[in-house]
Design a protein around this motif. Structure first.
Motif, PDB file in Angstrom:
ATOM      1  N   TYR A 415       0.844  -1.201   0.000  1.00 34.62           N
ATOM      2  CA  TYR A 415       0.000   0.000   0.000  1.00 34.62           C
ATOM      3  C   TYR A 415       0.882   1.254   0.000  1.00 34.62           C
ATOM      4  N   ARG A 416       0.605   2.144  -0.951  1.00 31.20           N
ATOM      5  CA  ARG A 416       1.391   3.378  -1.053  1.00 31.20           C
ATOM      6  C   ARG A 416       0.931   4.423  -0.041  1.00 31.20           C
ATOM      7  N   HIS A 417      -0.323   4.402   0.337  1.00 28.67           N
ATOM      8  CA  HIS A 417      -0.876   5.341   1.316  1.00 28.67           C
ATOM      9  C   HIS A 417      -1.482   4.542   2.462  1.00 28.67           C
ATOM     10  N   VAL A 418      -1.172   4.906   3.683  1.00 30.42           N
ATOM     11  CA  VAL A 418      -1.741   4.228   4.844  1.00 30.42           C
ATOM     12  C   VAL A 418      -2.114   5.271   5.892  1.00 30.42           C
ATOM     13  N   ILE A 419      -3.339   5.190   6.391  1.00 30.14           N
ATOM     14  CA  ILE A 419      -3.793   6.039   7.489  1.00 30.14           C
ATOM     15  C   ILE A 419      -3.951   5.158   8.724  1.00 30.14           C
ATOM     16  N   GLY A 420      -3.413   5.620   9.850  1.00 35.12           N
ATOM     17  CA  GLY A 420      -3.528   4.863  11.085  1.00 35.12           C
ATOM     18  C   GLY A 420      -3.587   5.797  12.277  1.00 35.12           C
ATOM     19  N   SER A 421      -3.759   5.226  13.460  1.00 31.95           N
ATOM     20  CA  SER A 421      -3.886   5.997  14.687  1.00 31.95           C
ATOM     21  C   SER A 421      -2.687   5.746  15.595  1.00 31.95           C
ATOM     22  N   LEU A 422      -2.255   6.802  16.293  1.00 29.56           N
ATOM     23  CA  LEU A 422      -1.124   6.679  17.215  1.00 29.56           C
ATOM     24  C   LEU A 422      -1.532   6.125  18.573  1.00 29.56           C
ATOM     25  N   TRP A 423      -2.796   6.267  18.949  1.00 32.96           N
ATOM     26  CA  TRP A 423      -3.248   5.678  20.207  1.00 32.96           C
ATOM     27  C   TRP A 423      -4.717   5.294  20.081  1.00 32.96           C
ATOM     28  N   THR A 424      -5.478   5.358  21.168  1.00 32.83           N
ATOM     29  CA  THR A 424      -6.843   4.844  21.099  1.00 32.83           C
ATOM     30  C   THR A 424      -7.732   5.732  20.229  1.00 32.83           C
ATOM     31  N   VAL A 425      -8.725   5.102  19.608  1.00 36.04           N
ATOM     32  CA  VAL A 425      -9.674   5.787  18.729  1.00 36.04           C
ATOM     33  C   VAL A 425     -11.051   5.722  19.370  1.00 36.04           C
ATOM     34  N   GLN A 426     -11.640   6.860  19.659  1.00 30.86           N
ATOM     35  CA  GLN A 426     -13.007   6.871  20.157  1.00 30.86           C
ATOM     36  C   GLN A 426     -13.945   6.377  19.046  1.00 30.86           C
TER      37      GLN A 426
END
Length: 612
Positions: A415-426
């Protein structure tokens, strides 16, 4: 080994007595051992590190640079040979100090900034770089010798494949090395599969600005930045800085945050950015989307009520679509579907293992999707992955410079683009963030920006900061609307008003990012004037009701939502509605954030504070 032990004795005596001559003699012993080909790789590498750091302490920077060149150019690749399994490679890297960051700091002290960047690439993301080499395109080689290209790609596929015995790995690794030497003998292929030199690294910033921040025992050194003017900026932090949200840093001079000034993306290494750009984007008519949603992962995890709204937001993307929901979304089914789609949106619980980041995972139906499973995939048509799960972009505290996370594993797949979270996600934030990322028929007609993104993307900035802003500001409430012959009577439950009040701060941020801040303020004025209800207002804004009511702090993974490295302030003060119009009463949460910013956004008055 006798010289190594003698070096340790001299080094200890130098520390005890402050004798510079003992330190110099210790460095001599380390140098001899590091250069001895008969010694095992671990001992040589350990001595090269001590040689380099000791020489730097003595001010002998040229000698120190020679030591780190040996360590990073020659010994580290041998330590993590392709014949080893992934767990063995990680175990060996854990034995090392952070050589790359110290080597870069020494190069910077010597005025060799270009060399510093090369050292960081050689010693950081070692396993990532090794894996990406097995997944690269070889079009030039195929034009020159198609048969040799076929043989090389076949060996690469063998090394990527799972469930191979140590003997099979050793055989494939030997074939790989032989083929690389054969290819390098071809005209114009002498640099094939070598670490990128400065000239190649400079290409990574041909169209954007990249900031590499180096932190080491030698000090922060300098921020290494190059490229075109802002507002797009790529962060490449090293060491423990890779655990922090640099995009959320406060700019002291004006009270703004970094994310107010630039659009931030993150890259594990410059080499990974080059790899992402080397692959052509799929044609628009081939784009397809896989959506995965699992709202329960056993009794230990809460259900996720907002998934339907989030999937609706993601469904606005044109092209072929496939949805795997709950029991359909088994690990095998998800992996099989990922192979047939260019885009993927996964909404589920995520688990991070800071001490062993390769055990971080996504919780699916009947099992887990692990980093090691993803590491065996090669997805040549993959383009974009959105990981709506807790800690999906958080690297481990161990092997921080290897940047091992679920997000980097998706990048490794292709995958060339990836979105993720650094900690918890409400959970309640999922639909709001998805609408900000995906084009929608109602609010956005332009596609999402397609600049290659690796690791954490521009949209990771709102994911991280909105998560902390919304933490602890949900109320499980309901409202009621009464009608009389005289018309609608505004008798909503005071608790729903409280939820709307508490949400105004972060709602304002999210709506403003969509260019709809005026809509929110107009709706708030109507609620304050009594001409509409909160339920009518949020329906008109397209905000699901459970974002304000019923989503009592549910997160998509394990606890620990505070950013790493932050020390919580004591809780205690209660913040209340200024005049009792609603039932707002919130206790100051761990982390010290003042609920709702300390001000009622509907009444435009300070909240009342009751000290504990």
């Amino acid at each position: 080994m006798a010289r190594l032990e003698l070096g340790h004795v001299l080094h200890a005596r130098a520390r005890l007595l402050g004798d510079v001559k003992d330190l110099a003699d210790a460095v001599d012993q380390y140098e001899v051992t590091a250069l001895a080909p008969a010694q095992d790789i671990r001992s040589r590498l350990h001595c090269a590190a001590l040689w380099g750091m000791g020489a730097a302490e003595l001010g002998a920077l040229e000698r120190s640079r020679t030591a780190f060149d040996l360590a990073l150019s020659d010994l580290v690749p041998k330590l993590t040979g392709r014949a080893l399994g992934r767990e063995s490679q990680e175990a060996r890297l854990r034995e090392l100090p952070s050589l790359a960051t110290v080597a870069a700091a020494v190069s910077i002290r010597a005025g060799e900034v270009q060399e510093a960047l090369v050292r960081l690439e050689q010693g950081r993301g070692v396993l990532l770089a090794q894996a990406l080499e097995l997944r690269g395109r070889h079009d030039d080689l195929r034009v020159t010798d198609s048969g040799l290209a076929d043989r090389f790609e076949r060996v690469c596929a063998e090394l990527v494949a799972s469930h191979r015995s140590p003997q099979q790995r050793r055989r494939s690794a030997g074939d790989f090395d032989s083929l690389v030497e054969e290819i390098r003998a071809l005209t114009n292929f002498e640099h094939f599969q070598r670490p990128p030199a400065w000239e190649k690294l400079r290409d990574a910033a041909a169209q954007v600005r990249v900031v590499v921040i180096n932190v080491s025992p030698q000090g922060l050194g300098r921020n290494l930045h190059f490229g075109e003017p802002l507002p797009r900026l790529w962060w490449c932090p090293t060491g423990v800085l890779s655990l922090l949200p640099l995009h959320a840093a406060l700019l002291d001079q004006d009270g703004a945050y970094v994310q107010d000034r630039v659009v931030s993306s993150y890259v594990p290494t410059l080499g990974s950015l080059l790899h992402a750009r080397s692959r052509p984007a799929p044609s628009p008519d081939r784009a397809s989307l896989l959506t995965v949603a699992v709202d329960a992962a056993g009794q230990a995890y809460p259900r996720l009520a907002a998934l339907d709204d989030e999937l609706t937001a993601a469904s606005h993307m044109p092209g072929r679509r496939q949805r795997l929901r709950d029991t359909e979304a088994t690990p095998d089914a998800v992996l099989a579907a990922l192979r047939t789609h260019t885009h993927a949106h996964l909404a589920c619980h995520g688990v991070r293992d800071p001490g062993d980041p390769s055990h971080s995972r996504l919780l699916l139906s009947g099992g887990e999707l692990t980093l090691r499973q993803l590491a065996t995939e090669r997805l040549p048509n993959a383009e974009f992955a959105y990981l709506s799960a807790c800690h999906s972009a958080a690297a481990g505290e161990e092997l921080a410079d290897e940047v091992i996370s679920v997000a980097s594993a998706f990048q490794l797949c292709g995958y060339r683009h990836v979105i993720g979270s650094l900690w918890t996600v409400q959970d309640a934030m999922g639909p709001l963030l998805a609408r900000a990322v995906y084009p929608t028929s109602r609010h956005r007609t332009a596609p999402v920006r397609r600049t290659p993104c690796t690791g954490r993307s521009p949209s990771c900035a709102p994911t991280a900061t909105a998560t902390t802003r919304c933490s602890g500001r949900r109320s499980s409430t309901a409202d009621r609307n009464d009608e009389t012959n005289g018309g609608r009577v505004m008798e909503e439950d005071r608790s729903l008003r409280a939820a709307f009040c508490a949400a105004m701060s972060w709602l304002d941020d999210v709506m403003a990012s969509e260019g709809r801040g005026d809509e929110l303020r107009s709706a708030a004025r109507a609620v304050r004037a009594g001409t509409t209800t909160v339920r009518q207002a949020i329906a008109g804004l397209g905000i699901p009701e459970h974002v304000l009511a019923g989503a009592t702090g549910t997160t998509r993974g394990e606890g620990g939502g505070d950013p790493p490295g932050l020390v919580p302030h004591p809780a205690g003060e209660a913040y209340l509605c200024p005049d009792g119009w609603c039932g707002l009463r919130e206790i100051r949460q761990p982390g010290g954030a003042v609920p709702a910013g300390g001000r009622c956004r509907l009444r435009d008055q300070p909240l009342r504070v009751l000290e504990a």
